[in-house]
Structure formats: C-alpha cells, structure tokens
Write a protein that holds these residues in place. Structure first.
Motif, mmCIF file in Angstrom:
data_model
loop_
_atom_site.group_PDB
_atom_site.id
_atom_site.type_symbol
_atom_site.label_atom_id
_atom_site.label_comp_id
_atom_site.label_asym_id
_atom_site.label_seq_id
_atom_site.Cartn_x
_atom_site.Cartn_y
_atom_site.Cartn_z
ATOM 1 N N SER A 137 0.865 -1.186 0.000
ATOM 2 C CA SER A 137 0.000 0.000 0.000
ATOM 3 C C SER A 137 0.896 1.229 0.000
ATOM 4 N N TYR A 138 0.417 2.331 -0.597
ATOM 5 C CA TYR A 138 1.296 3.438 -0.936
ATOM 6 C C TYR A 138 0.785 4.796 -0.470
ATOM 7 N N PRO A 139 0.866 5.089 0.851
ATOM 8 C CA PRO A 139 0.526 6.451 1.287
ATOM 9 C C PRO A 139 1.347 7.500 0.538
ATOM 10 N N SER A 140 2.620 7.152 0.253
ATOM 11 C CA SER A 140 3.485 8.128 -0.440
ATOM 12 C C SER A 140 2.924 8.469 -1.823
ATOM 13 N N SER A 141 2.315 7.485 -2.493
ATOM 14 C CA SER A 141 1.772 7.771 -3.835
ATOM 15 C C SER A 141 0.519 8.637 -3.765
ATOM 16 N N VAL A 142 -0.179 8.611 -2.621
ATOM 17 C CA VAL A 142 -1.313 9.533 -2.449
ATOM 18 C C VAL A 142 -0.776 10.960 -2.513
ATOM 19 N N PRO A 236 5.227 -0.957 -13.677
ATOM 20 C CA PRO A 236 6.147 -1.601 -12.736
ATOM 21 C C PRO A 236 7.495 -0.879 -12.632
ATOM 22 N N SER A 237 7.951 -0.736 -11.395
ATOM 23 C CA SER A 237 9.120 0.114 -11.104
ATOM 24 C C SER A 237 10.406 -0.402 -11.748
ATOM 25 N N GLU A 238 11.320 0.529 -11.917
ATOM 26 C CA GLU A 238 12.616 0.200 -12.529
ATOM 27 C C GLU A 238 13.715 1.004 -11.862
ATOM 28 N N SER A 258 15.490 -2.529 -3.820
ATOM 29 C CA SER A 258 14.422 -1.614 -3.389
ATOM 30 C C SER A 258 13.354 -1.488 -4.473
ATOM 31 N N GLN A 259 13.734 -1.598 -5.712
ATOM 32 C CA GLN A 259 12.706 -1.544 -6.763
ATOM 33 C C GLN A 259 12.228 -2.941 -7.133
ATOM 34 N N ALA A 260 13.113 -3.935 -7.044
ATOM 35 C CA ALA A 260 12.683 -5.312 -7.351
ATOM 36 C C ALA A 260 11.569 -5.755 -6.412
ATOM 37 N N PRO A 326 15.730 4.785 -18.174
ATOM 38 C CA PRO A 326 15.125 4.187 -16.981
ATOM 39 C C PRO A 326 14.217 5.149 -16.229
ATOM 40 N N GLU A 327 13.324 4.554 -15.451
ATOM 41 C CA GLU A 327 12.488 5.361 -14.556
ATOM 42 C C GLU A 327 13.387 6.086 -13.537
ATOM 43 N N HIS A 328 14.206 5.286 -12.825
ATOM 44 C CA HIS A 328 15.135 5.858 -11.838
ATOM 45 C C HIS A 328 16.564 5.557 -12.261
ATOM 46 N N LEU A 329 17.424 6.556 -12.132
ATOM 47 C CA LEU A 329 18.833 6.370 -12.449
ATOM 48 C C LEU A 329 19.660 6.828 -11.266
ATOM 49 N N ASN A 367 8.724 14.282 -7.647
ATOM 50 C CA ASN A 367 7.636 13.306 -7.697
ATOM 51 C C ASN A 367 8.155 11.901 -7.947
ATOM 52 N N HIS A 368 7.540 10.905 -7.316
ATOM 53 C CA HIS A 368 7.977 9.523 -7.580
ATOM 54 C C HIS A 368 7.106 8.825 -8.628
ATOM 55 N N VAL A 369 6.087 9.500 -9.124
ATOM 56 C CA VAL A 369 5.300 8.908 -10.228
ATOM 57 C C VAL A 369 6.064 9.245 -11.504
#
Ligand SMILES: NC(=O)c1ccc[n+]([C@@H]2O[C@H](COP(=O)([O-])OP(=O)(O)OC[C@H]3O[C@@H](n4cnc5c(N)ncnc54)[C@H](O)[C@@H]3O)[C@@H](O)[C@H]2O)c1
Ligand SMILES: N[C@H](CO)Cc1c[nH]c[nH+]1
Ligand SMILES: [Zn+2]
Length: 441
Positions: A137-142, A236-238, A258-260, A326-329, A367-369
């Motif tokens: 669950s993702y309070p941070s994404s809210v 899905p995260s990367e 952490s992303q896997a 990538p999403e995150h580098l 932002n993390h989205v």
C-alpha cells in the motif's frame, strides 16, 4: 540469476536489444484482459466494478460502500501513530514546496504587427488519482498524486486504491485527508481506471487520470486515453544503477532490491565499469534475498528481469543508459554531476552514493510517479503541469490585421478554403474602404 552482459562480448548487441524489448507491462494477454474489463465496466457500470473487485481483491462491496464514508476515514486517521503522522506531514511539506516551484506563468506580449498574443494556464476540473494497493500500500503515492493536483488548483479530486481482502492502511486515508481528496473509492486495477474514465451510476467521471500501477493499470490508462487525459505510463518500477568499483556492493544490492521488491515485473539493472564489482553486487543481492521479507517478489523480479552490464568506461555507460531510458537512475561514481550531464533520457536522477533512490520515493521532494518501460524518452515525471492546460490568446488590431491578413488570405487560397480567406478578406475590405481609420473597437 540475473543476466550478465559485457560490451566486450561478441553477442552483446542482440542481447542488450533483447533486454530492452522485454515485455513487462504491455504483454498482449494483459491488454486483452484489460480490454474486456473496460468493456464490462462501460456496459454494466457499478455491477461490473463490484464483481471485478470481488474477483481480484476478494472484497464484497455495494454501490453504497464503493467509497469510504467520512466516519470510516476519521476512525482510521485516529489510529495513525504520531511518528508515522509526523513523517507523512514532513513528506507532504517537502513535496508541496518542490511542486509549488512548478506553477507555470501566463504570458502576453505585443508583436511588431501590433497583435497581442499569449497564453493562459488553467487547471483541469476533476482528476482521478490512482494509488496502487495490490502487493503493497502506498501512502506516499497519495501525496505524490494529490499535492501537484492541489497546487494546480484542480477543483474535484477523487482517488481509487484497492484494498485486497478489505485491509486498509490508515496512512493512505490520512495522506488523502491531508492532501484535499474529496472521495476515496476502495477499488483498483483496470476496473477503477474504467470507472473514473467512463463513470458509473455511483462514480462521476473525471477529466484526467494520473498515478502509477501494475501492468493492468498501465494498460487500462493506455486504453482510456482520449476519453480522458492521462499523465504517462507509470507501470512496474525500474532502477538503473551506474556504479564504479568505489562503492559498497551491499548498498548497491539494496538499491537494486528496493525496486525489485515492488513487483515481479519490476526491473533492476546495474551498469558497472568493473566486472569483479558486478559479481560482488550479485553475491550481495543473493545474500540479502535470503532474509528479505519480500524475497519472493524481489527474487522473481531479479531472476527474470535483472541484469548486470559491464562496460569499458563511463561514456559507454551513458550511451546505454540513454537507450534504457530508466524510470530511476542512480549515479554512484566519482563525479556524478559530470556523468549526469552526458545523459538525456531518465525519469529521475539520483546523484552520488549518499542519494539512494528510496529517498526520492518518500521524502526528497521531486515526484515519484515516473515514466517506465522506456517512456522517459518522451515523457516526464508527474508535475503540476499534468493537471493544467494552456489556452492560447490572440487579439488583432486593425493595423495588425492589415499587416498579416493578406498572407492569411494567400494561405487560405492555397488550401482552397474560400470561407477562411473571405473571413479575413471581408474585414480587410472594410479597413481599406475606410482608409484604415476603423478603430476595430
Ligand atoms: N512508476 C511509478 O511511478 C510507480 C510508483 C509506485 C508504484 N509503482 C508500481 O505500481 C505497481 C503496484 O502494483 P500492485 O499490484 O501492488 O497494485 P495495483 O493497485 O497497481 O494493482 C492491483 C490491481 O491489479 C488488478 N489485477 C491484479 N491481477 C490481475 C489479473 N490477473 N487480472 C486483472 N486484473 C488484475 C486488480 O484489480 C488489483 O486491484 C507496481 O508494479 C509498482 O512497481 C510504480
Ligand atoms: N519506487 C516507486 C516508483 O517506481 C515509488 C514508491 C512508493 N513507495 C515506495 N516506492
Ligand atoms: Zn519504490
């Protein structure tokens, strides 16, 4: 085992191309399922949403219980312990400060013809925020969804978050409360996206849907685009870590995990200038996987989609990074700033070994989205601009029309669009009759 590749291998080019083409979130079978779900929600509305929620989230709802009641929200919020509340409030404040800087400016100027031109920004009326809830669950994404929407001035904010088995994380409700969300629906997946796009008897449709989710959510957003706006494909995260040998292999292993640990379809890649360091990181990942709570998910993601790529130098690393987009580098090298300046395509860059990606997931401010599946080549992380649109403005004076109108007549004739030319020409004729004295008022 993840894949091991080296740019010195004879078969590197096809293997790297295959790595880029891995189907993690746009597999045809996912899209077929999603197409059926959307059609069902359009045809049967609430009844379909309720049935699909029962099937995928093991939760029985009625039209009356699709949304949390104010009493349920208040009771859940009361349960949040002080330290969690304080952490959420700190995150919200930092995210708000960052996003307030993104508010765009209106513009207006008068050009040499005498025309006044410009644009004006306005917010979308209603936004539907998707907050994932299947495997975590993702309070941070809210916060990441709602704060930029609030800063933009969106009037109506609704949120959908699945609660498998009816289990609710109170922090999700607190985050929604802190960030001005009007209605919270306990539904998820493609059915939630379809309901927000097309509406049901209970759910009023929105104008724009934002937020991350699994492959089903990503496919549904692709399919409803056009009926509503969407932010991007945030599936899905990367993570891609570029690291030299001057790092602790265990730190880098944890960054990859952490992303896997988000999803079996997540992807973690290490690019390193040192093959032995790559082996040390692989060993550290295996060691951590022995005890990690979410080892089943993280292990499957690492085995199926993980990769360690050895390169000759950092310029090769930069070129491969741009192809991966990538999403995150994470750049864990001696001069991360210099390396970052040679890279163009990435959703978010984390500079230096003291900046783990997880800081960005929660509290950094940005932002993390973020765009996944190589879509960082053409899209950006969620921002205030995603909740706004730009309307252009133009005002001609008689002088301006006399100056540029004849060219418009010529272009209209070249397109054989007579009424276009005449709508300009009729005004020019009046101005010419009056000797250009018309005030145009
Ligand atoms: N890119 C980003 O910015 C970002 C940010 C946060 C999370 N994420 C990603 O979001 C995802 C969250 O996934 P999640 O599963 O935890 O939650 P989710 O809410 O995205 O998905 C859960 C929903 O998926 C649907 N679903 C599951 N299996 C299905 C099936 N077989 N058929 C049809 N529908 C099905 C169900 O409706 C369920 O409610 C992860 O992939 C994570 O990596 C991405
Ligand atoms: N890493 C995710 C984006 O891909 C965001 C997130 C939220 N919580 C933890 N992580
Ligand atoms: Zn994360």
């Amino acid at each position: 085992m993840p894949q091991f590749l080296s740019t010195t291998d004879a078969d590197f080019a096809p293997r790297f191309a295959a790595l880029l083409e891995m189907k993690r979130e746009d597999a045809p079978e996912v899209d077929d399922i999603v197409a059926r779900i959307i059609a069902d929600v359009r045809a049967r509305g609430d009844a379909a949403v309720i049935e699909l929620t029962e099937r995928f989230d093991r939760l029985s709802l009625t039209p009356e219980t699709l949304a949390f009641s104010p009493a349920e929200i208040a009771a859940a919020i009361d349960k949040v312990p002080g330290p969690e509340r304080a952490a959420l409030e700190l995150a919200a404040a930092r995210i708000r400060t960052y996003h307030e800087r993104q508010r765009p400016a209106d513009a207006e100027w008068t050009d040499p013809s005498g025309a006044t031109l410009g644009w004006r920004w306005t917010a979308v009326e209603a936004a539907g925020l998707y907050v994932p809830g299947g495997l975590a669950s993702y309070p941070s994404s809210v916060l990441m969804n709602a704060i930029p929407a609030q800063v933009a001035g969106v009037k109506r904010l609704v949120m959908c978050a699945p609660t498998p088995g009816g289990v609710v994380n109170p922090l999700v409700l607190l985050a929604a409360h802190l960030s001005g969300i009007d209605t919270i629906y306990r539904i998820g997946g493609a059915q939630a996206v379809a309901a927000m796009a097309y509406g049901t008897a209970t759910i009023t449709p929105v104008d724009k849907i934002t937020g991350p989710g699994n492959a089903f959510v990503a496919a549904a957003k692709r399919r409803v685009f056009g009926k509503v706006g969407i932010d991007m494909i945030a599936g899905p995260s990367e993570i891609l870590v570029v690291a030299d040998a001057d790092n602790d292999p265990d730190w880098i292993a944890l960054d990859l995990l952490s992303q896997a640990e988000h999803d079996e379809s997540a992807q973690s890649i290490l690019i390193t200038t040192d093959a032995a360091f790559g082996q040390a990181v692989a060993a550290a990942v295996d060691k951590r996987l022995e005890t990690l709570d979410r080892r089943a998910i993280a292990g499957a993601s690492w085995r199926d989609y993980g990769a360690i790529v050895t390169v000759r130098d950092l310029s090769e690393a930069a070129a491969l990074t741009d192809r991966i987009a990538p999403e995150h580098l994470e750049l864990c090298v001696a001069d991360p700033v210099a390396l970052s300046q040679t890279i163009t395509h990435a959703g978010a860059i984390f500079l230096g070994q003291w900046t783990p990606e997880a800081i960005g997931d929660y509290i950094g401010g940005p932002n993390h989205v973020l765009p996944t599946a190589r879509s960082a080549r053409f899209s950006s992380g969620l921002s205030v601009l995603d909740f706004m649109k730009r309307t252009t403005l133009a005002r001609m004076t008689p002088e301006a029309l006399k100056s540029i109108g004849p060219a418009a007549e010529t272009l209209a004739a070249s397109e054989s669009l007579e009424a276009h030319g005449l709508s300009v020409g009729a005004r020019l004729a009046r101005l010419n009759r009056k000797g250009g004295e018309d005030t145009g008022a």
